[in-house]
Design a protein around this motif. Structure first.
Motif, PDB file in Angstrom:
ATOM      1  N   ASP A 243       0.808  -1.223   0.000  1.00 14.97           N
ATOM      2  CA  ASP A 243       0.000   0.000   0.000  1.00 14.97           C
ATOM      3  C   ASP A 243       0.841   1.273   0.000  1.00 14.97           C
ATOM      4  O   ASP A 243       0.586   2.196  -0.765  1.00 14.97           O
ATOM      5  N   TYR A 244       1.849   1.326   0.849  1.00 14.53           N
ATOM      6  CA  TYR A 244       2.499   2.605   1.145  1.00 14.53           C
ATOM      7  C   TYR A 244       3.689   2.855   0.227  1.00 14.53           C
ATOM      8  O   TYR A 244       4.844   2.708   0.618  1.00 14.53           O
ATOM      9  N   TRP A 245       3.406   3.274  -1.012  1.00 17.50           N
ATOM     10  CA  TRP A 245       4.460   3.788  -1.871  1.00 17.50           C
ATOM     11  C   TRP A 245       4.739   5.252  -1.537  1.00 17.50           C
ATOM     12  O   TRP A 245       5.879   5.691  -1.583  1.00 17.50           O
ATOM     13  N   LYS A 246       3.692   5.986  -1.231  1.00 16.96           N
ATOM     14  CA  LYS A 246       3.866   7.336  -0.700  1.00 16.96           C
ATOM     15  C   LYS A 246       2.798   7.554   0.357  1.00 16.96           C
ATOM     16  O   LYS A 246       1.688   7.004   0.265  1.00 16.96           O
ATOM     17  N   VAL A 247       3.133   8.318   1.382  1.00  9.17           N
ATOM     18  CA  VAL A 247       2.256   8.458   2.534  1.00  9.17           C
ATOM     19  C   VAL A 247       2.325   9.886   3.065  1.00  9.17           C
ATOM     20  O   VAL A 247       3.363  10.562   2.968  1.00  9.17           O
ATOM     21  N   SER A 248       1.196  10.344   3.590  1.00  8.33           N
ATOM     22  CA  SER A 248       1.116  11.660   4.211  1.00  8.33           C
ATOM     23  C   SER A 248       0.065  11.595   5.304  1.00  8.33           C
ATOM     24  O   SER A 248      -0.839  10.742   5.266  1.00  8.33           O
TER      25      SER A 248
ATOM     26  N   PHE B 189      -7.237   4.031  -9.533  1.00  8.99           N
ATOM     27  CA  PHE B 189      -6.843   4.942 -10.587  1.00  8.99           C
ATOM     28  C   PHE B 189      -7.711   4.726 -11.821  1.00  8.99           C
ATOM     29  O   PHE B 189      -8.198   3.622 -12.068  1.00  8.99           O
ATOM     30  N   PRO B 190      -7.910   5.759 -12.611  1.00 11.76           N
ATOM     31  CA  PRO B 190      -8.738   5.616 -13.817  1.00 11.76           C
ATOM     32  C   PRO B 190      -8.043   4.774 -14.877  1.00 11.76           C
ATOM     33  O   PRO B 190      -7.038   4.108 -14.612  1.00 11.76           O
ATOM     34  N   SER B 191      -8.565   4.819 -16.060  1.00 11.61           N
ATOM     35  CA  SER B 191      -8.005   4.052 -17.176  1.00 11.61           C
ATOM     36  C   SER B 191      -6.514   4.316 -17.331  1.00 11.61           C
ATOM     37  O   SER B 191      -6.013   5.410 -17.036  1.00 11.61           O
ATOM     38  N   MET B 192      -5.792   3.305 -17.794  1.00 12.15           N
ATOM     39  CA  MET B 192      -4.348   3.420 -17.931  1.00 12.15           C
ATOM     40  C   MET B 192      -3.957   4.572 -18.843  1.00 12.15           C
ATOM     41  O   MET B 192      -2.930   5.238 -18.640  1.00 12.15           O
TER      42      MET B 192
ATOM     43  N   LEU C 288       0.784   2.033  -6.799  1.00 15.95           N
ATOM     44  CA  LEU C 288       0.696   2.050  -8.257  1.00 15.95           C
ATOM     45  C   LEU C 288      -0.707   1.814  -8.792  1.00 15.95           C
ATOM     46  O   LEU C 288      -0.938   1.946  -9.998  1.00 15.95           O
ATOM     47  N   TRP C 289      -1.650   1.474  -7.898  1.00 14.08           N
ATOM     48  CA  TRP C 289      -2.962   1.059  -8.378  1.00 14.08           C
ATOM     49  C   TRP C 289      -4.108   1.891  -7.820  1.00 14.08           C
ATOM     50  O   TRP C 289      -5.166   1.968  -8.433  1.00 14.08           O
ATOM     51  N   LYS C 290      -3.914   2.531  -6.676  1.00 15.71           N
ATOM     52  CA  LYS C 290      -5.018   3.249  -6.055  1.00 15.71           C
ATOM     53  C   LYS C 290      -4.473   4.277  -5.079  1.00 15.71           C
ATOM     54  O   LYS C 290      -3.296   4.252  -4.692  1.00 15.71           O
ATOM     55  N   THR C 291      -5.349   5.176  -4.648  1.00 21.84           N
ATOM     56  CA  THR C 291      -5.044   6.157  -3.611  1.00 21.84           C
ATOM     57  C   THR C 291      -6.117   6.070  -2.536  1.00 21.84           C
ATOM     58  O   THR C 291      -7.305   5.896  -2.847  1.00 21.84           O
ATOM     59  N   CYS C 292      -5.705   6.157  -1.277  1.00 20.30           N
ATOM     60  CA  CYS C 292      -6.618   5.923  -0.159  1.00 20.30           C
ATOM     61  C   CYS C 292      -6.387   6.940   0.944  1.00 20.30           C
ATOM     62  O   CYS C 292      -5.346   7.614   1.002  1.00 20.30           O
ATOM     63  N   VAL C 293      -7.372   7.006   1.841  1.00 17.18           N
ATOM     64  CA  VAL C 293      -7.268   7.789   3.058  1.00 17.18           C
ATOM     65  C   VAL C 293      -7.819   6.951   4.207  1.00 17.18           C
ATOM     66  O   VAL C 293      -8.854   6.298   4.067  1.00 17.18           O
TER      67      VAL C 293
END
Length: 235
Positions: free
Chosen positions: A28-33, A66-69, A49-54
């Motif tokens: 999950d954690y490729w980048k985190v804030s 993420f939307p379409s490639m 690489l596949w999604k963003t979450c909170v």
């Protein structure tokens, strides 16, 4: 025996690195804030690489794929391709290493097995380079946005997946190099005990013929009949 030990160590390093690289893709954690409150962290933003979450303070996560490639940012597409290529190269490198190692019974002669093992090492090296390029590109994008004073959107920091990817890449590269160089001394020790004796045998045969010819001439000069030689005298 020493080369076999180096092969096993190189294979262990390379496969361990390949497993670490493979584990970073779904991490999950490729980048985190995070957004901190007065007492506790109120929300944690993370992305891969596949999604963003909170994730809020209660542990509930809301994710958006993420939307379409074709609508993705270019660096994410490049990172996906490089990581998938690294996993595929490591997979084929593992199979080739198992065939080319001396401790296995398949692969043919020692010379053929050495070539296969060296080819496996090249696969591991290329896989490690692909992974380290993907992680470095992703990290460069994060740091560029973080230190850009004109960037007003959410800023992120480096996630754990990047460090795991760098570690796996280093192990793959080291294992691949060791696997290639473990074959360097195989072809130099096999001809050490061989001695060519053709010239010596030729000289001894020639000397024997000359001596027998001298005996014949000496017998004729003394009036004595020549000696009878068997059929193997001139061999």
């Amino acid at each position: 025996m020493s080369n076999m030990g180096v092969e096993m160590l190189a294979f262990t390093l390379a496969v361990s690195g390949w497993i670490l690289i493979s584990s970073t893709i779904p991490t999950d954690y490729w980048k985190v804030s995070s957004i901190d409150g007065t007492v506790i962290t109120t929300a944690t933003f993370w992305s891969n690489l596949w999604k963003t979450c909170v994730t809020d303070s209660t542990g509930v996560s809301n994710c958006k794929d993420f939307p379409s490639m074709l609508a993705l940012e270019g660096y994410i597409q490049v990172c996906r391709g490089l990581m998938i290529a690294a996993v595929c190269l490591g997979f084929f490198g593992s199979i080739l290493a198992l065939v080319g190692m001396k401790c296995t019974k398949i692969g043919g002669s020692d010379k053929t097995k050495a070539r296969i093992a060296c080819l496996a090492g090249i696969h591991f090296i290329l896989g490690g380079l692909s992974s380290v390029t993907a992680c470095s590109l992703y990290a460069h994008r994060i740091t560029s946005e973080f230190f850009d004073p004109t960037y007003i959107a959410q800023k992120y920091e480096l996630g754990a997946a990047l460090f795991i990817g760098w570690a796996g890449s280093a192990l793959c590269i080291l294992g691949g190099i060791a696997l290639c160089f473990s074959m360097a001394g195989d072809g130099t020790n096999k001809r050490a005990g061989y001695t060519y004796s053709g010239a010596a045998s030729f000289i001894s045969s020639r000397t024997k013929v000359q001596n027998m010819a001298a005996d014949v001439r000496s017998a004729r000069g003394n009036g004595n009949p020549p000696k009878h030689f068997d059929k193997n005298a001139y061999v």
